[in-house]
Design a protein around this motif. Structure first.
Motif, PDB file in Angstrom:
ATOM      1  N   LYS A 109       6.623   5.148   3.350  1.00 29.50           N
ATOM      2  CA  LYS A 109       5.257   5.522   3.742  1.00 29.50           C
ATOM      3  C   LYS A 109       4.560   6.322   2.639  1.00 29.50           C
ATOM      4  CE  LYS A 109       5.954   5.400   8.742  1.00 29.50           C
ATOM      5  NZ  LYS A 109       5.953   6.188  10.007  1.00 29.50           N
ATOM      6  N   LEU A 110       5.328   7.208   2.008  1.00 33.32           N
ATOM      7  CA  LEU A 110       4.756   7.964   0.889  1.00 33.32           C
ATOM      8  C   LEU A 110       4.407   7.031  -0.258  1.00 33.32           C
ATOM      9  CD1 LEU A 110       7.103  11.099   0.812  1.00 33.32           C
ATOM     10  CD2 LEU A 110       4.726  10.974   1.625  1.00 33.32           C
ATOM     11  N   GLU A 111       5.262   6.032  -0.510  1.00 31.26           N
ATOM     12  CA  GLU A 111       4.973   5.078  -1.584  1.00 31.26           C
ATOM     13  C   GLU A 111       3.730   4.240  -1.274  1.00 31.26           C
ATOM     14  OE1 GLU A 111       6.284   4.706  -4.579  1.00 31.26           O
ATOM     15  OE2 GLU A 111       7.457   6.497  -4.182  1.00 31.26           O
ATOM     16  N   LEU A 112       3.522   3.900   0.009  1.00 33.02           N
ATOM     17  CA  LEU A 112       2.316   3.154   0.405  1.00 33.02           C
ATOM     18  C   LEU A 112       1.057   3.962   0.133  1.00 33.02           C
ATOM     19  CD1 LEU A 112       3.204   1.316   3.752  1.00 33.02           C
ATOM     20  CD2 LEU A 112       2.602   0.288   1.555  1.00 33.02           C
ATOM     21  N   GLU A 113       1.157   5.279   0.378  1.00 30.60           N
ATOM     22  CA  GLU A 113       0.007   6.131   0.076  1.00 30.60           C
ATOM     23  C   GLU A 113      -0.247   6.204  -1.425  1.00 30.60           C
ATOM     24  OE1 GLU A 113       0.766   9.876   1.841  1.00 30.60           O
ATOM     25  OE2 GLU A 113       0.666   9.139   3.925  1.00 30.60           O
ATOM     26  N   ARG A 114       0.859   6.169  -2.198  1.00 27.44           N
ATOM     27  CA  ARG A 114       0.698   6.243  -3.666  1.00 27.44           C
ATOM     28  C   ARG A 114       0.228   4.906  -4.246  1.00 27.44           C
ATOM     29  NH1 ARG A 114       3.783   5.306  -8.271  1.00 27.44           N
ATOM     30  NH2 ARG A 114       5.499   4.451  -7.048  1.00 27.44           N
ATOM     31  N   ILE A 115       0.828   3.811  -3.818  1.00 26.73           N
ATOM     32  CA  ILE A 115       0.486   2.488  -4.356  1.00 26.73           C
ATOM     33  C   ILE A 115      -0.345   1.765  -3.294  1.00 26.73           C
ATOM     34  CG2 ILE A 115       1.384   0.398  -5.417  1.00 26.73           C
ATOM     35  CD1 ILE A 115       4.035   1.860  -5.827  1.00 26.73           C
ATOM     36  N   GLN A 116      -1.621   1.940  -3.343  1.00 28.53           N
ATOM     37  CA  GLN A 116      -2.481   1.404  -2.297  1.00 28.53           C
ATOM     38  C   GLN A 116      -2.685  -0.107  -2.411  1.00 28.53           C
ATOM     39  OE1 GLN A 116      -6.102   3.672  -2.183  1.00 28.53           O
ATOM     40  NE2 GLN A 116      -5.048   5.603  -1.796  1.00 28.53           N
ATOM     41  N   GLU A 117      -2.219  -0.696  -3.533  1.00 31.05           N
ATOM     42  CA  GLU A 117      -2.320  -2.145  -3.662  1.00 31.05           C
ATOM     43  C   GLU A 117      -1.365  -2.858  -2.694  1.00 31.05           C
ATOM     44  OE1 GLU A 117      -4.400  -3.763  -5.323  1.00 31.05           O
ATOM     45  OE2 GLU A 117      -5.205  -2.455  -6.872  1.00 31.05           O
ATOM     46  N   PHE A 118      -0.248  -2.187  -2.309  1.00 31.41           N
ATOM     47  CA  PHE A 118       0.708  -2.794  -1.398  1.00 31.41           C
ATOM     48  C   PHE A 118       0.198  -2.691   0.035  1.00 31.41           C
ATOM     49  CE2 PHE A 118       4.427  -1.872  -4.462  1.00 31.41           C
ATOM     50  CZ  PHE A 118       4.155  -3.060  -5.119  1.00 31.41           C
ATOM     51  N   TYR A 119       0.323  -3.807   0.763  1.00 27.73           N
ATOM     52  CA  TYR A 119      -0.105  -3.838   2.175  1.00 27.73           C
ATOM     53  C   TYR A 119       0.959  -3.207   3.069  1.00 27.73           C
ATOM     54  CZ  TYR A 119      -1.729  -5.752   6.632  1.00 27.73           C
ATOM     55  OH  TYR A 119      -2.165  -5.895   7.915  1.00 27.73           O
ATOM     56  N   GLY A 120       2.228  -3.414   2.727  1.00 26.28           N
ATOM     57  CA  GLY A 120       3.307  -2.856   3.503  1.00 26.28           C
ATOM     58  C   GLY A 120       4.646  -3.084   2.820  1.00 26.28           C
ATOM     59  N   PHE A 121       5.708  -2.448   3.373  1.00 21.94           N
ATOM     60  CA  PHE A 121       7.059  -2.608   2.864  1.00 21.94           C
ATOM     61  C   PHE A 121       7.966  -3.102   3.993  1.00 21.94           C
ATOM     62  CE2 PHE A 121       5.677   0.540  -0.313  1.00 21.94           C
ATOM     63  CZ  PHE A 121       6.118  -0.101  -1.453  1.00 21.94           C
ATOM     64  N   ALA A 122       9.037  -3.782   3.590  1.00 20.95           N
ATOM     65  CA  ALA A 122      10.073  -4.177   4.544  1.00 20.95           C
ATOM     66  C   ALA A 122      11.428  -4.010   3.871  1.00 20.95           C
ATOM     67  CB  ALA A 122       9.887  -5.614   5.020  1.00 20.95           C
TER      68      ALA A 122
END
Length: 794
Positions: A109-122
């Motif tokens: 979740k922290l990485e999603l906030e940092r890399i806003q180009e990513f839609y999500g992680f799995a």
């Protein structure tokens, strides 16, 4: 040209006024044939030239369009590569390698906030089950059948074609990378980390590719299916197949799709949906896709309209010229009686106009007039109306007469110009004769009605005079007309000569300006490169510095912990000297004493290596400092040492660097630019020594403080014992684009940019000397402070 009909030339036979009418008709017909041939030749040349120029311009426009697509595709490749690298970096972290979703979820979740180009992680396990940040828990779906999962679990970082999420029904581009237990990319992956990029973001990036009104871009996958297209109905993905362009009914579109799926790069003119368009296409490197830019033909070729207009105007002018030529031929028939008379004048005019050199023009004029009219004197002089003087600079004299060159004045209150205008008797005295009793031979005499003085009006402060004198009465109507016509042509020639001189000066100035522009352009390009390099190096240094500090900081604790462990182990050996048989055997097998001794050496080696990395990172950060418009006080020695540290791999053990540093105060300078100078100078010295065969290769660096009347300076002397520089090329060594290196090895801008940085930016000096011992020594002087501060120093 003046009308010379009926002009009588003294001492010359008059041309016959009767010509054979048949002969004239033959010449008339020949002239028309010549005009027709010239017209046909010019027309053919214009048509061929038009085709050639049109082709060249069109090729240039096509190459510009293809270059635009290449540049944008490289940006997309770079964008994808960065995100692949970021994904791999995240997968290597200890949090991800734990495969514990309770630990992984907050981190992602922290990485999603940092890399806003990513839609999500799995986070997927080897059996295909996975957790996703969008639902926060384990998904009921399984992705074991997905190609991107299969690629990653096989150990490959992979970017897939778009697909539809089995949980939230959203189209995205999956990007996968394997997770290894040891973090060293070895062994079998323990899981797969998946990052998704929304198809809208990819569409947005590709849609930025434009080339004027009506142009659009699309992307095909390896099967020829559009994954990005302005028409959403044509787009497909893994879960929603769409018709492939390879099977399109339009053969042109199918052919284009084959070229794109075969990873070709080109620009073609094709007809799509009944419209002629240019299509520029390139393939991406990071993923098996191709991008195409469709440009309407009218949009790309609109710059040809000016050429077509020019051809139309030239055609009209050519027609007008042909009509004018026909009219001139008819007029020529009426003026043929004057042909022979004007031929004499034309010959003289051609001689005058054949040169733009003023001395040659005037020498030719006076010589031709004197010989043609058999005159006693023909002179050209400059009349100064303010000083009432006549300067004779060019003159023709008949045999037996002495030339009268120099500055003359009229020893009379009567205006000289008035007497010359009416051909009155004139006795001119030389200006350098201050006595009335000067020799008679020094004077210039013009007898009454035996000479003509034709003024020549040009756009200068001085007025020219063409003087022609004879032993007989001279100055009739015909002779006046002839001389006036010559004077008119002479005025034009003199004006052209002056213009030519001015033009040559302008050409020299333009050449200098062009050279300066080229040098400035190259320096701007080099500065931009250095700025980009500085940003890149600073970023790399920052990224390396964090983990190195972590390692360096923990080595101390690790060393203390190991000492404690060894201490406890020694206590065990003291209090339990007879351990169990199994322990004794294991001690002998592992050679415990050797491990204890070698462990200390390993920790020391790790500490030295970490210290070495810290020094390199510090040097990179110091070297890459970006100047912000103001000078800074810096340590010159630090800049030299950082530069040498960065060049250590080129120095190796073959080149010895000898430093001789003096105690120096800090100098006000632009450190980044000054480091660039050091880099250029040391690189040149290394290149020279590398190409030489001398056994002992040495680079010496000396610094000193220099006191001058204009202030204090730091001097840096960088010398090598290489082959040196020949005296013939030393004056050119700082010229832009001058290089002695082979093609492709040097640009010729290193020393030119260094010269500008030292002299213009810092107000210093740079020079090259050849020591008696051989090699090259470059001397650089940098002021410690600006001149105002230096003058105010107590």
């Amino acid at each position: 040209m003046r009308n010379l009909k009926g002009l009588q030339l003294p001492k010359f036979s008059q041309p016959s006024q009767k010509k054979s009418s048949q002969g004239w008709r033959n010449r008339y017909l020949t002239l028309f044939l010549i005009i027709g041939g010239i017209t046909a030749t010019i027309s053919g040349t214009v048509v061929i030239s038009y085709e050639i120029v049109q082709g060249l311009i069109l090729d240039k426009l096509k190459q510009n369009a293809l270059l635009t697509v290449r540049r944008e595709s490289q940006e997309i490749d770079w964008w994808l590569s960065i995100h692949k690298t970021e994904l791999k970096t995240i997968a290597h972290t200890s949090s991800i390698r734990s495969m514990d979703w309770s630990i992984v979820a907050p981190y992602l979740k922290l990485e999603l906030e940092r890399i806003q180009e990513f839609y999500g992680f799995a986070l997927a396990e080897p059996d295909g089950s996975y957790y996703t940040t969008k639902i926060g828990t384990r998904s009921h779906a399984n992705i074991k059948d997905r190609k991107y999962f299969q690629k990653a679990i096989a150990g490959e970082t992979y970017i897939s074609d778009p697909s539809v999420s089995r949980n939230i029904n959203v189209t995205f581009v999956p990007m996968t990378t394997p997770i290894f237990a040891n973090g060293l990319n070895t062994g079998k992956p323990i899981g797969v980390l998946i990052a998704t990029i929304s198809i809208e973001r990819l569409t947005q990036l590709i849609s930025l590719l434009k080339y004027g009104e009506g142009s659009y871009a699309f992307a095909l996958n390896s099967a020829g299916v559009p994954i990005v297209h302005p028409d959403p109905n044509l787009m497909g993905n893994i879960d929603k197949p769409a018709p492939s362009f390879l099977e399109a009914k339009d053969p042109n579109l199918a052919k284009l799709a084959r070229q794109m799926t075969n990873n070709k790069t080109d620009i073609e003119l094709i007809k799509i949906d009944g419209q002629w368009v240019y299509v520029a296409y390139v393939s991406l490197k990071e993923v098996d896709w191709s991008i195409a830019l469709v440009i309407p033909r009218s949009q790309l070729e609109k710059e040809l309209k000016a050429l077509n207009l020019l051809v139309t105007v030239l055609s009209i002018l050519l027609g007008a010229a042909i009509l004018a030529a026909i009219i001139l031929v008819k007029v020529f028939e009426t003026t043929r009686i004057r042909a022979e008379t004007e031929a004499l004048l034309n010959r003289l005019t051609k001689r005058i106009r054949a040169s733009l050199n003023l001395d040659e023009i005037l020498d030719t004029t006076v010589e031709e007039l004197g010989n043609m009219l058999q005159l006693e004197r023909v002179s050209f002089g400059w009349y100064n109306r303010h000083q009432k003087t006549l300067e004779i600079s060019w003159e023709y004299c008949s045999k037996g007469l002495q030339k009268r060159l120099g500055l003359f004045y009229l020893d009379s209150p009567i205006d000289l110009a008035t007497r010359l205008q009416h051909s009155k008797s004139v006795r001119l005295s030389p200006v350098n004769s201050h006595s009335r009793n000067s020799q008679e031979s020094e004077h210039l005499k013009l007898k009454n009605l035996c000479y003509l003085a034709i003024p020549i009006f040009i756009n200068t402060e001085r007025q020219g005079y063409l003087l022609a004198s004879a032993k007989r009465k001279f100055g009739g109507k015909d002779e006046t007309q002839l001389l006036q016509a010559v004077a008119d042509q002479l005025a034009i020639a003199i004006t052209q000569s002056h213009l030519y001189t001015q033009t040559q000066e302008q050409v020299k100035l333009l050449d200098q300006t062009l050279t300066e522009l080229k040098r400035t352009q190259s320096q701007l390009v080099q500065s931009e490169k250095m700025s980009s390099l500085g940003q890149l190096v600073a970023g790399i240094a920052h990224e390396i510095n964090n983990p190195v500090n972590f390692i360096y900081g923990n080595i101390t604790y690790a060393n203390e912990y190991i000492k404690d462990f060894i201490k406890i182990l020694n206590l065990y050996q003291q209090h339990y000297p007879e351990p169990a048989l199994e322990i004794q055997q294991e001690i002998e097998v592992t050679d415990l004493n050797f491990i204890i001794e070698d462990l200390r050496r390993i920790l020391d080696s790790m500490k030295q290596g970490a210290e070495r990395i810290r020094l390199i990172v510090l040097s990179l950060r110091n070297f890459s400092r970006l100047d912000e418009g103001e000078k800074k006080e810096v340590d010159i020695h630090e800049g030299i040492d950082n530069t040498l540290l960065l060049l250590q791999n080129r120095l190796e053990d073959k080149i010895t660097v000898v430093k001789s540093y003096s105690k120096l105060p800090k100098a006000e300078c632009y450190p980044g630019q000054l480091n660039q100078v050091f880099m250029n100078l040391f690189s040149n010295a290394i290149d020279a020594l590398t190409s030489s065969e001398i056994p002992e290769k040495i680079i010496s660096v000396k610094t000193a403080l220099l006191e001058k009347t204009e202030g204090r300076f730091v001097t840096i002397a960088i010398a090598d014992n290489g082959p040196g520089i020949s005296p013939e090329i030393q004056p050119k060594i700082f010229d832009p684009f001058f290089t002695t290196k082979p093609v492709g090895k040097g640009t010729g801008m290193g020393l030119a940019i260094s010269y500008q940085i030292v002299t213009e930016v810092h107000g210093g000096k740079i020079s090259i000397e050849t020591p008696s011992s051989g090699g090259v020594e470059v001397l650089v002087e940098i002021p410690i402070e600006d001149r105002v501060n230096a003058n105010n120093r107590p």
